[in-house]
Enzyme design. Sequence first.
Site, PDB file in Angstrom:
ATOM      1  N   SER A  17     -12.557  21.703 -45.096  1.00 35.60           N
ATOM      2  CA  SER A  17     -11.437  23.115 -45.008  1.00 35.60           C
ATOM      3  C   SER A  17     -10.356  22.668 -44.422  1.00 35.60           C
ATOM      4  O   SER A  17     -10.248  23.822 -45.358  1.00 35.60           O
ATOM      5  CB  SER A  17     -11.461  22.153 -43.188  1.00 35.60           C
ATOM      6  OG  SER A  17     -13.340  22.932 -42.480  1.00 35.60           O
ATOM      7  N   LYS A  66     -16.642  18.077 -30.389  1.00 34.59           N
ATOM      8  CA  LYS A  66     -17.091  19.892 -30.132  1.00 34.59           C
ATOM      9  C   LYS A  66     -17.085  19.769 -28.450  1.00 34.59           C
ATOM     10  O   LYS A  66     -16.327  20.483 -27.747  1.00 34.59           O
ATOM     11  CB  LYS A  66     -17.965  20.503 -31.142  1.00 34.59           C
ATOM     12  CG  LYS A  66     -17.551  20.104 -31.877  1.00 34.59           C
ATOM     13  CD  LYS A  66     -18.484  21.370 -32.908  1.00 34.59           C
ATOM     14  CE  LYS A  66     -18.728  21.886 -34.461  1.00 34.59           C
ATOM     15  NZ  LYS A  66     -19.943  22.539 -34.915  1.00 34.59           N
TER      16      LYS A  66
END
Length: 270
Positions: A17, A66
Site C-alpha cells: 500500500s 477490518k
Amino acid sequence: MSSLYCVFGNPVAHSRSPDIHHAFASQKGDDVRYEKREAPLEDFSGALEAFRADGGLGANVTVPFKEQAFELCAAVTERANQAGAVNTLWWEGEQLNGDNTDGAGMVKDIRDNLGWQIQGKRVLVLGAGGAVRGVMGPLLAEKPTLVRVANRTAEKAQILARRFMDGSNSPVLGSGLEGLAGQFDVVINAISAGLHGEMPALPDGLLAEGAVAYDMVYGKEPTPFMRWAQQQGAAAVSDGLGMLVEQAAEAFEIWRGWRPETAAVMAMLR
Ligand code: ATR
C-alpha cells in the site's frame, strides 16, 4: 508538512500500500506520506488514537482489524455497512468515518480493466469469510443472474447468502464445497488457503464455455486457483493485483479529492 496516512495490519510488513499511495500522490505532486503501522492484536483502537495524535488524516485497514475498525466508526457508508467491515478510515473533525472499497475495487478491475462482464452472468464465489462479505454488495449491484457462494463450512455460506439475499435482485445461494454442481460464467476465489496452498478438491465441469476466473490474492506466480481454472478450460484468468490497486484508488480519492490513474501503478507493481 506532508499529509499523513497509513495502513494498519498485523502483520503488515508485506503491504504494497505505501508504494501504491506514494505512486498515486506523485501523479500530481501531492505531498502525501503513507506509513505501515503494525497494530497490536489486542489494541487496535490504541494504535488508531496514537496515529491520530501524530497528525494522521486517514488510514487503510487490513487483516485482522477490518471488523474492529467498523465497530469504532461513528459513521459508515452503505457498502461498509453491508460488509460489516471497513478498509478505509478518515476523520471529519473528531468524527471517525469508514468505508469499504474492496468490492468496488474488485468490480472495477473485473469490469473495466479486464473487460469481463458480470451483468447477466452466473457467478460462483469460493469462500465465505471476511473477504467475501466485503465484495458481495458491489458484486450484486452488477446484476448477475445468480451468485452461488460455496464454502468448506457450508453453514457459513448459507448465513452469508441469507444476509445478502435481502434487497438483492439476484438469487444468492449458499452451500458447501462438497457436492457443488452447476455451470458458472465467472468464478471468484476468496479461499485464503495461501498463495502456495492447495486448492480444495472441486468437481470438474463447473466452468461454462467462455468462463473467466478471478483470484482475490496475487503473487509473482499464477496462484493454485488460477492454475486449476486454466486446467478446467477457463477462457481467461487473473489474480487480484488490480483489485488491490483499485481499492486503493477509491480510498485515495476519498482522502485527497481526486482520482489517481491506476494502469501505470499496476504496471509498476508487476
Ligand atoms: P478472509 O478475510 O481472507 O476472507 P477468513 O474470514 O478467515 O479470511 O476466511 C477464510 C476463508 O477461506 C473461509 O471461507 C475458509 O473456509 P471456512 O469458513 O470453512 O473456514 C476458507 N479456507 C481457508 N483455508 C481453507 C482450506 N484449506 N480449504 C478450504 N477453505 C479454506
